[in-house]
Design a protein around this motif. Structure first.
Motif, short mmCIF file in Angstrom:
data_model
loop_
_atom_site.label_atom_id
_atom_site.label_comp_id
_atom_site.label_asym_id
_atom_site.label_seq_id
_atom_site.Cartn_x
_atom_site.Cartn_y
_atom_site.Cartn_z
N MET A 1 0.90 -1.34 0.10
CA MET A 1 -0.26 0.15 0.41
C MET A 1 0.65 1.31 -0.01
O MET A 1 2.24 0.98 0.54
CB MET A 1 -0.85 -0.08 1.24
N MET A 5 -2.26 6.42 -0.10
CA MET A 5 -3.78 5.22 0.53
C MET A 5 -3.87 4.67 1.42
O MET A 5 -4.93 4.74 2.08
CB MET A 5 -2.73 3.97 -0.41
N ALA A 6 -2.93 5.13 2.39
CA ALA A 6 -2.76 4.64 3.74
C ALA A 6 -3.28 6.17 4.33
O ALA A 6 -4.26 5.76 5.40
CB ALA A 6 -1.17 4.12 4.71
N ARG A 8 -5.55 8.24 3.16
CA ARG A 8 -6.61 7.82 2.81
C ARG A 8 -7.55 7.32 3.72
O ARG A 8 -8.34 7.35 3.87
CB ARG A 8 -6.71 7.32 1.17
N ASP A 9 -6.96 6.01 4.40
CA ASP A 9 -7.88 5.27 5.35
C ASP A 9 -7.76 5.88 6.48
O ASP A 9 -9.00 5.37 7.04
CB ASP A 9 -6.81 4.28 5.20
N ARG A 10 -7.62 6.76 6.93
CA ARG A 10 -7.87 7.89 7.45
C ARG A 10 -8.83 8.82 7.00
O ARG A 10 -9.24 9.48 6.53
CB ARG A 10 -7.36 8.51 8.46
N LYS A 11 -10.20 8.68 8.58
CA LYS A 11 -11.26 9.15 8.25
C LYS A 11 -11.25 10.85 8.33
O LYS A 11 -10.92 11.27 9.20
CB LYS A 11 -12.53 9.06 8.85
N SER A 35 -7.24 7.25 13.82
CA SER A 35 -7.82 6.89 12.57
C SER A 35 -8.47 8.25 12.29
O SER A 35 -8.85 7.69 10.86
CB SER A 35 -8.72 5.83 12.65
N THR A 130 -18.54 4.09 9.27
CA THR A 130 -18.89 2.70 8.44
C THR A 130 -19.89 2.04 8.35
O THR A 130 -20.29 0.93 7.73
CB THR A 130 -18.45 1.39 9.96
#
Ligand code: MN
Length: 131
Positions: A1, A5-6, A8-11, A35, A130
């Motif tokens: 990854m 991308m990592a 963008r995983d954080r909201k 996160s 979620t």
């Protein structure tokens, strides 16, 4: 990854609140969740500009804002293609049924009244991010 991308995983959460005490409280609460990536706005115009720029996953929207109210902000955001589907949690000082219905009718995904309980708002936020 990739690193991008990592990240963008954080909201991304945009906190819109003109009362700086409440803004600080929300910021501190959510800052503990690693996160989440946070942004702040104090006015309706700032909220729209920030939302367009950062494309948040969730907007915590105080509905009582000076000049341009939260109600007007949400109505305007829903007309903007890039913000049509952004999740919005309305925060109002009143728990009335009329407020809840109004929040839904302008396009908010959920509604919570202030003062809120910490555990309750964290749970709603988690659920909205979620689902
Ligand atoms: Mn306010």
């Amino acid at each position: 990854m990739t690193k991008d991308m990592a990240q963008r995983d954080r909201k991304r959460i945009l906190i819109v609140e003109d009362n700086l005490d409440v803004q600080e409280l929300l910021y501190q609460l959510l800052e503990e969740e690693e996160s989440y990536e946070l942004a702040l706005a104090e006015t309706g115009y700032e909220a729209i500009a920030q939302a367009q720029q950062i494309q948040p996953d969730l907007i915590l929207m105080d509905m009582s804002l000076p000049e341009l109210s939260g109600w007007e902000v949400v109505e305007q955001m829903r007309q903007m293609p890039m913000l049509t589907h952004t999740t919005i949690l309305a925060l109002t000082a009143h728990a009335s049924q009329a407020d809840k219905e109004r929040a839904t009718s302008v396009g908010c995904n959920a509604h919570m009244s202030k003062p809120f309980e910490v555990a309750a708002i964290l749970e709603v936020i988690e659920h909205l991010l979620t689902s």
